[in-house]
Design an enzyme around this catalytic site. Sequence first.
Site, mmCIF file in Angstrom:
data_model
loop_
_atom_site.group_PDB
_atom_site.id
_atom_site.type_symbol
_atom_site.label_atom_id
_atom_site.label_comp_id
_atom_site.label_asym_id
_atom_site.label_seq_id
_atom_site.Cartn_x
_atom_site.Cartn_y
_atom_site.Cartn_z
ATOM 1 N N LYS A 193 77.739 48.928 -58.530
ATOM 2 C CA LYS A 193 78.418 50.184 -58.185
ATOM 3 C C LYS A 193 77.623 51.296 -58.877
ATOM 4 O O LYS A 193 78.155 52.079 -59.672
ATOM 5 C CB LYS A 193 79.877 50.095 -58.663
ATOM 6 C CG LYS A 193 80.773 51.230 -58.222
ATOM 7 C CD LYS A 193 81.135 51.176 -56.756
ATOM 8 C CE LYS A 193 81.991 52.373 -56.382
ATOM 9 N NZ LYS A 193 82.084 52.584 -54.942
ATOM 10 N N ASP A 249 83.749 37.874 -59.640
ATOM 11 C CA ASP A 249 85.064 37.237 -59.621
ATOM 12 C C ASP A 249 85.722 37.482 -58.260
ATOM 13 O O ASP A 249 86.228 36.568 -57.597
ATOM 14 C CB ASP A 249 85.903 37.872 -60.757
ATOM 15 C CG ASP A 249 87.183 37.108 -61.028
ATOM 16 O OD1 ASP A 249 87.457 36.134 -60.316
ATOM 17 O OD2 ASP A 249 87.917 37.514 -61.955
#
Length: 360
Positions: A193, A249
Amino acid sequence: MKKKIAVLAGDGIGPEVMQSAIAVLDAVSDKFGHDFSYAKALVGGAAYDKHQEHLPQDTLDVCRQSDAVLFGSVGGPVAEYANLKWKNCETNSILALRKAFNFNINLRKTTIYPELIELSPLKNSQLSTGLDIVIFRELLGDIYFGEHYLGEKNGLRYASDVAQYDELQIKSIAHYAFRTAQTRRKKLISVDKANVLATSKLWRQVVSEVADEYPDVAYSDMLVDNCAMQLIKNPAGFDVILTANLFGDILSDELSVLSGSIGMMPSASFNVDGFGLYEPAGGSAPEIAGQNIANPIAQILSAAMMLAYSFDLQVEANAIEHSIRQVIIQGYRTADLATKAKNEIVLGTREFTNKIIENI
Ligand code: NAD
């Protein structure tokens, strides 16, 4: 090749699917002339019954004295969680093993065979060429390991979580991921990001430096929000994904549903010394344990990953993957893979395993 494998079958379907994986490893060692020995040790509820703890010292010692760890699954019925045998069983077993061996790299493999695309929540048109993706997730850094605060600030309830990475943590997993890409379709997408987060800016800088050492791998970056969309829109566009702890995750769980059954997904964890633990991505499925209906593919593919990554036996690993593929093409299914198609033959865990062995 002579190798000692720590075998931690655990609970529920763990012992059944582990038996399948060992039978397949024995077939491989016979065919290719290897000598695999198995050091069995207790973990999870099975260990608790004998030692009143989920990860006894004996089990850790067996792992330390072995060349790799093959792990089944742990845990009991969710409704019996309050029972001391099952309380915190997963945390005390698998998370404690991760900590004990400093496993900093996790990888999961998603495969959809063209014959099984009907099981996937995706449309057939998105999967016409099947799907084969490996996702690398960093395990010891990021927002999980920074300072966590939950309290008050300026008279308001307030919380913060600190995300952190240093360049060595990123380099370590990046090299592993690029080397894996070299053995596959040579395409790596690093997910971050970087338009917002400082940790992602560092991630991108370090990964692009590592990429220079692997000119044969086509490398690109992708923002995590776009990646979550592209995995649904165009999953065939991915080969190897490399990402940080939090994004990994979430994205690895997204990937696990694409294959149609959790019983298909193997995973591996490594530390910086290359020591590895291999396990199915799913749990102990207690409601189907002992019935000879569990799908052994994730456990067998975990064993195949062990051959490829820990023992450098790529040809043998390919032989296992190929024989599973053949069994699927021949129409054999475990119960979770059954679609009621005409040419399907549903087999029990042991019988399905025997078909895989016949094809080795
Ligand atoms: P689960 O993965 O065990 O089961 C979810 C669903 O998938 C169930 O319907 C189950 O029958 C099915 N399933 C899973 N593996 C399968 C296989 N190989 N073949 C056919 N079907 C399969 O998850 P859960 O029900 O949430 O958890 C059950 C127990 O497993 C809990 O105690 C949980 O803590 C534990 N667990 C352990 C691990 C681990 O050992 N690493 C991981 C996840 C959950």
